[in-house]
Design a protein around this motif. Sequence first.
Motif, PDB file in Angstrom:
ATOM      1  N   GLY A 176       0.791  -1.218   0.000  1.00  0.00           N
ATOM      2  CA  GLY A 176       0.000   0.000   0.000  1.00  0.00           C
ATOM      3  C   GLY A 176       0.825   1.271   0.000  1.00  0.00           C
ATOM      4  O   GLY A 176       0.285   2.361   0.167  1.00  0.00           O
ATOM      5  N   ASP A 177       2.146   1.139  -0.199  1.00  0.00           N
ATOM      6  CA  ASP A 177       3.033   2.308  -0.216  1.00  0.00           C
ATOM      7  C   ASP A 177       4.296   1.915  -0.970  1.00  0.00           C
ATOM      8  O   ASP A 177       4.680   0.743  -0.972  1.00  0.00           O
ATOM      9  CB  ASP A 177       3.381   2.721   1.221  1.00  0.00           C
ATOM     10  N   ARG A 178       4.952   2.876  -1.588  1.00  0.00           N
ATOM     11  CA  ARG A 178       6.209   2.604  -2.304  1.00  0.00           C
ATOM     12  C   ARG A 178       7.408   2.607  -1.369  1.00  0.00           C
ATOM     13  O   ARG A 178       8.476   2.129  -1.732  1.00  0.00           O
ATOM     14  CB  ARG A 178       6.437   3.651  -3.405  1.00  0.00           C
ATOM     15  N   GLU A 179       7.253   3.163  -0.187  1.00  0.00           N
ATOM     16  CA  GLU A 179       8.359   3.252   0.760  1.00  0.00           C
ATOM     17  C   GLU A 179       8.034   2.436   2.011  1.00  0.00           C
ATOM     18  O   GLU A 179       6.901   2.431   2.482  1.00  0.00           O
ATOM     19  CB  GLU A 179       8.591   4.715   1.167  1.00  0.00           C
ATOM     20  N   VAL A 180       9.050   1.738   2.547  1.00  0.00           N
ATOM     21  CA  VAL A 180       8.923   1.024   3.818  1.00  0.00           C
ATOM     22  C   VAL A 180      10.162   1.326   4.648  1.00  0.00           C
ATOM     23  O   VAL A 180      11.275   1.424   4.121  1.00  0.00           O
ATOM     24  CB  VAL A 180       8.762  -0.498   3.647  1.00  0.00           C
TER      25      VAL A 180
END
Length: 175
Positions: A138-142
């Motif tokens: 649900g996001d491009r960054e972790v």
Amino acid sequence: MNTTPDGRPVPPAHADERAMLEAWLDFHRATLALKCSGLKDDQLRLAAASPSSMTLLGLVQHMAEVERNWFQRVFARQKMPLVFGEDNADGFALHPERGLDEAMATWQAEVARGRELIAEASLDDSGHLSEQEAGHVGDREVSLRWIMVHMIEEYARHNGHADLIREQIDGVTGA
């Protein structure tokens, strides 16, 4: 450092977040190695939970690929080839010429490289996901924190598989 009777490092009962995450990740890495110890090559290649083709040797190879993916590709944003080639993207496929010694050395090298890449990083530093991975998350960054928790989960899940496979091979059970 305390160890279990079988030699695995016991995570500390009290530590800061980073030390705790690293300790639990190391504990689960040691658990996978323990599940493979003392077995012959044919036993390491035995798929013991039909209809699955999962083997202990395949799990070691898979975790080498997982280590590379999350620490080198995602966190460090490096363009890295697949560990065992394009025809073995998840690492599970076995090759007659690759035994445990080679697979373990490869896995340990991937673990060491990952440790190097995160040694000075903050848990809040971010890695970058592929479009496909981002669709799941649900996001491009972790954050590195997210990656480390995910790695602990990944090892714990596969160590459960390793427990079942090892028990079927020779009856050895345990944490």
